[in-house]
Write a protein that holds these residues in place. Structure first.
Motif, mmCIF file in Angstrom:
data_model
loop_
_atom_site.group_PDB
_atom_site.id
_atom_site.type_symbol
_atom_site.label_atom_id
_atom_site.label_comp_id
_atom_site.label_asym_id
_atom_site.label_seq_id
_atom_site.Cartn_x
_atom_site.Cartn_y
_atom_site.Cartn_z
ATOM 1 N N PHE A 1 0.868 -1.174 0.000
ATOM 2 C CA PHE A 1 0.000 0.000 0.000
ATOM 3 C C PHE A 1 0.910 1.231 0.000
ATOM 4 O O PHE A 1 1.986 1.238 0.607
ATOM 5 C CB PHE A 1 -0.895 0.022 1.239
ATOM 6 N N GLN A 2 0.465 2.279 -0.681
ATOM 7 C CA GLN A 2 1.246 3.502 -0.749
ATOM 8 C C GLN A 2 0.315 4.703 -0.828
ATOM 9 O O GLN A 2 -0.883 4.575 -1.073
ATOM 10 C CB GLN A 2 2.149 3.512 -1.982
ATOM 11 N N ASP A 3 0.887 5.860 -0.581
ATOM 12 C CA ASP A 3 0.250 7.146 -0.872
ATOM 13 C C ASP A 3 1.374 8.140 -1.100
ATOM 14 O O ASP A 3 2.498 7.733 -1.407
ATOM 15 C CB ASP A 3 -0.731 7.559 0.239
ATOM 16 N N LEU A 4 1.111 9.422 -0.949
ATOM 17 C CA LEU A 4 2.137 10.414 -1.234
ATOM 18 C C LEU A 4 3.016 10.747 -0.036
ATOM 19 O O LEU A 4 3.851 11.648 -0.103
ATOM 20 C CB LEU A 4 1.511 11.685 -1.799
ATOM 21 N N GLY A 5 2.827 10.020 1.074
ATOM 22 C CA GLY A 5 3.732 10.168 2.209
ATOM 23 C C GLY A 5 3.168 10.971 3.369
ATOM 24 O O GLY A 5 2.033 11.445 3.345
ATOM 25 N N ARG A 6 3.993 11.114 4.379
ATOM 26 C CA ARG A 6 3.591 11.773 5.631
ATOM 27 C C ARG A 6 3.851 13.276 5.576
ATOM 28 O O ARG A 6 4.803 13.720 4.946
ATOM 29 C CB ARG A 6 4.349 11.145 6.808
ATOM 30 N N HIS A 7 3.010 13.992 6.280
ATOM 31 C CA HIS A 7 3.146 15.443 6.340
ATOM 32 C C HIS A 7 3.565 15.857 7.745
ATOM 33 O O HIS A 7 3.045 15.357 8.745
ATOM 34 C CB HIS A 7 1.816 16.133 5.996
ATOM 35 N N ILE B 1 -2.033 1.014 -4.650
ATOM 36 C CA ILE B 1 -1.107 -0.116 -4.579
ATOM 37 C C ILE B 1 0.086 0.159 -5.484
ATOM 38 O O ILE B 1 -0.077 0.468 -6.658
ATOM 39 C CB ILE B 1 -1.803 -1.429 -4.990
ATOM 40 N N GLU B 2 1.286 0.044 -4.910
ATOM 41 C CA GLU B 2 2.534 0.191 -5.654
ATOM 42 C C GLU B 2 3.158 -1.182 -5.819
ATOM 43 O O GLU B 2 3.273 -1.935 -4.851
ATOM 44 C CB GLU B 2 3.495 1.116 -4.916
ATOM 45 N N SER B 3 3.564 -1.517 -7.043
ATOM 46 C CA SER B 3 4.172 -2.822 -7.291
ATOM 47 C C SER B 3 5.523 -2.647 -7.962
ATOM 48 O O SER B 3 5.639 -1.969 -8.989
ATOM 49 C CB SER B 3 3.256 -3.684 -8.166
ATOM 50 N N LEU B 4 6.539 -3.244 -7.371
ATOM 51 C CA LEU B 4 7.894 -3.214 -7.904
ATOM 52 C C LEU B 4 8.177 -4.523 -8.621
ATOM 53 O O LEU B 4 8.238 -5.588 -8.002
ATOM 54 C CB LEU B 4 8.905 -3.009 -6.771
ATOM 55 N N GLY B 5 8.302 -4.484 -9.958
ATOM 56 C CA GLY B 5 8.634 -5.673 -10.741
ATOM 57 C C GLY B 5 7.546 -6.727 -10.739
ATOM 58 O O GLY B 5 6.489 -6.583 -10.134
ATOM 59 N N GLY B 6 7.797 -7.816 -11.440
ATOM 60 C CA GLY B 6 6.876 -8.942 -11.451
ATOM 61 C C GLY B 6 5.533 -8.618 -12.070
ATOM 62 O O GLY B 6 5.410 -7.741 -12.918
ATOM 63 N N GLU B 7 4.501 -9.338 -11.613
ATOM 64 C CA GLU B 7 3.158 -9.189 -12.174
ATOM 65 C C GLU B 7 2.134 -9.073 -11.054
ATOM 66 O O GLU B 7 2.022 -9.967 -10.207
ATOM 67 C CB GLU B 7 2.831 -10.384 -13.072
ATOM 68 N N LEU B 8 1.394 -7.986 -11.055
ATOM 69 C CA LEU B 8 0.325 -7.760 -10.079
ATOM 70 C C LEU B 8 -0.997 -8.181 -10.694
ATOM 71 O O LEU B 8 -1.260 -7.887 -11.858
ATOM 72 C CB LEU B 8 0.273 -6.278 -9.699
ATOM 73 N N ALA B 9 -1.828 -8.898 -9.925
ATOM 74 C CA ALA B 9 -3.144 -9.300 -10.429
ATOM 75 C C ALA B 9 -4.145 -9.318 -9.290
ATOM 76 O O ALA B 9 -3.817 -9.649 -8.140
ATOM 77 C CB ALA B 9 -3.070 -10.685 -11.088
ATOM 78 N N LEU B 10 -5.397 -8.963 -9.611
ATOM 79 C CA LEU B 10 -6.458 -8.993 -8.624
ATOM 80 C C LEU B 10 -7.795 -9.228 -9.313
ATOM 81 O O LEU B 10 -7.950 -8.989 -10.509
ATOM 82 C CB LEU B 10 -6.490 -7.705 -7.796
ATOM 83 N N VAL B 11 -8.762 -9.703 -8.516
ATOM 84 C CA VAL B 11 -10.117 -9.951 -9.003
ATOM 85 C C VAL B 11 -11.092 -9.236 -8.080
ATOM 86 O O VAL B 11 -11.141 -9.530 -6.878
ATOM 87 C CB VAL B 11 -10.440 -11.462 -9.034
ATOM 88 N N PRO B 12 -11.903 -8.281 -8.586
ATOM 89 C CA PRO B 12 -12.903 -7.618 -7.744
ATOM 90 C C PRO B 12 -14.189 -8.441 -7.674
ATOM 91 O O PRO B 12 -14.574 -9.084 -8.657
ATOM 92 C CB PRO B 12 -13.140 -6.294 -8.470
ATOM 93 N N GLU B 13 -14.852 -8.412 -6.520
ATOM 94 C CA GLU B 13 -16.095 -9.167 -6.389
ATOM 95 C C GLU B 13 -17.295 -8.391 -6.927
ATOM 96 O O GLU B 13 -18.389 -8.947 -7.054
ATOM 97 C CB GLU B 13 -16.333 -9.547 -4.931
ATOM 98 N N ALA B 14 -17.110 -7.118 -7.246
ATOM 99 C CA ALA B 14 -18.154 -6.290 -7.853
ATOM 100 C C ALA B 14 -17.483 -5.352 -8.841
ATOM 101 O O ALA B 14 -16.251 -5.218 -8.853
ATOM 102 C CB ALA B 14 -18.916 -5.507 -6.786
ATOM 103 N N ASP B 15 -18.277 -4.700 -9.687
ATOM 104 C CA ASP B 15 -17.709 -3.756 -10.656
ATOM 105 C C ASP B 15 -16.925 -2.665 -9.932
ATOM 106 O O ASP B 15 -17.390 -2.114 -8.918
ATOM 107 C CB ASP B 15 -18.814 -3.098 -11.470
ATOM 108 N N VAL B 16 -15.736 -2.347 -10.458
ATOM 109 C CA VAL B 16 -14.916 -1.282 -9.883
ATOM 110 C C VAL B 16 -14.380 -0.409 -11.006
ATOM 111 O O VAL B 16 -14.354 -0.796 -12.176
ATOM 112 C CB VAL B 16 -13.739 -1.831 -9.044
ATOM 113 N N GLY C 1 5.180 -2.528 7.584
ATOM 114 C CA GLY C 1 5.545 -3.054 6.281
ATOM 115 C C GLY C 1 4.564 -2.784 5.171
ATOM 116 O O GLY C 1 4.957 -2.517 4.040
ATOM 117 N N GLN C 2 3.249 -2.888 5.448
ATOM 118 C CA GLN C 2 2.198 -2.613 4.470
ATOM 119 C C GLN C 2 2.282 -3.490 3.224
ATOM 120 O O GLN C 2 1.836 -3.092 2.145
ATOM 121 C CB GLN C 2 2.221 -1.134 4.054
ATOM 122 N N VAL C 3 2.826 -4.682 3.357
ATOM 123 C CA VAL C 3 2.974 -5.572 2.210
ATOM 124 C C VAL C 3 1.619 -6.139 1.795
ATOM 125 O O VAL C 3 0.832 -6.589 2.638
ATOM 126 C CB VAL C 3 3.954 -6.713 2.528
#
Length: 334
Positions: free
Chosen positions: A17-23, A57-72, A142-144
């Motif tokens: 998980f990511q965002d633009l950081g702490r203030h 969600i930030e992903s470094l390398g590899g392949e990210l995949a997900l399945v939503p249970e409803a339209d998104v 960690g937020q992995v």
């Protein structure tokens, strides 16, 4: 508002998980942190009607995949990537309606950059630390995002009643950066430390540097020529900004990232311009970099132009989503 589950079926080498950081945390000794490529993260959120600093969600390398249970409604930004929905190719840097049960797969082109960003309209159920979902491993946060995880999303999106593979959802003015195949040029503003190492300006501007595998979220370690101060006089520890070019005792150049220590005692010869920081966030091992000296005023103008492009996108997206009857969700992060 409804709750939708996103089932993670594959992850990159490091997916968080990511965002633009702490203030306002650096005065307490906590680095800002946040997405390595701030531009791509902000644009991904705006493309789905979120605040630019929302959790994604930030992903470094590899392949990210997900399945939503409803339209998104989601968008993928960052390094050029092969994106599919239900096995069919779709565009990145564009809002996408993904039907329930269809798998989204994102395979980054690692020859072009390091990270992809996936934003979904709504609020992701991520924990926060000091007002941010950004991970900080040194603080045990960690937020992995792991394969097999179920991520919960709160969203008002219920679909537009349109075909998935029709024309693009909107014609938005999206500021897509270039990820060239050759060496990337990084603008740098000289700092006071450059005067302590005679000849270093010329060395830096003439050389090509390569990102080494020892690089991480704290900073990029670069192979290439450097010079050291003529004196062994110890440098007092001082504050260091994000993007600082630092020369340690070893024969390497370091560019400090968003998770750097806040103070250091090595010479700092320059600071990366804000407009170049996001590009550095995409620099993986083997990437070649060249540095170009610039002045502070020119650096600020380039950053202002980039920010203006992002604001134009934000206004256009807000108008488009407002016309469809829903507004940006309230983000749990700053």
């Amino acid at each position: 508002m409804r709750t939708v589950a996103l089932d993670i079926t594959s992850t990159g080498w490091v997916t968080t998980f990511q965002d633009l950081g702490r203030h306002d945390t650096e005065r307490r000794g906590v680095p800002t942190g946040g997405a390595a490529d701030q531009h791509s993260a902000a644009v991904a959120n705006l493309l789905v009607g979120n605040p630019r600093g929302a959790t994604l969600i930030e992903s470094l390398g590899g392949e990210l995949a997900l399945v939503p249970e409803a339209d998104v409604l989601l968008a993928v930004a960052g390094v050029p990537a092969e994106v599919t929905v239900g096995g069919e190719p779709v565009e990145s840097w564009s809002p996408l309606v993904v039907p329930a049960g269809r798998e989204v797969r994102v395979r980054a082109d690692m020859g072009r950059g390091a990270r992809t960003y996936l934003a979904v309209n709504g609020v992701l159920g991520a924990e926060t630390l000091l007002g941010s979902a950004a991970p900080d491993a040194r603080m045990g946060f960690g937020q992995v995002v792991a394969r097999g995880a179920r991520v919960l999303l709160e969203t008002e999106f219920r679909g537009f009643g349109r075909r998935l593979f029709g024309p693009p959802l909107f014609r938005l003015p999206v500021p897509v950066p270039r990820f060239d195949a050759g060496p990337w040029t990084i603008d740098v503003v000289a700092s006071h430390g450059i005067h302590t190492i005679p000849g270093i300006r010329e060395v830096i501007e003439e050389a090509t540097y390569a990102v080494t595998p020892r690089s991480d979220h704290v900073g990029l370690r670069l192979d290439g020529p450097v010079l050291h101060p003529d004196t062994d006089t110890e440098i007092l520890s001082h504050g260091v900004p994000i993007g600082a070019l630092q020369i340690p005792h070893a024969d390497e150049l370091i560019v400090l990232g968003r998770y750097r220590s806040l103070t250091a005692g090595y010479p700092i010869i320059g600071v990366t311009s804000r407009a170049s920081l996001s590009l550095l966030g995409q620099a993986g091992p083997g990437r070649e970099l060249r540095f170009r000296w610039t002045d502070r005023e020119s650096a600020l103008r380039r950053f202002a132009r980039r920010e203006a492009e992002v604001r134009v996108l934000g206004h256009a997206a807000a108008e488009a989503f407002g016309a469809l009857g829903f507004t940006a969700p309230l983000s749990r992060t700053i």
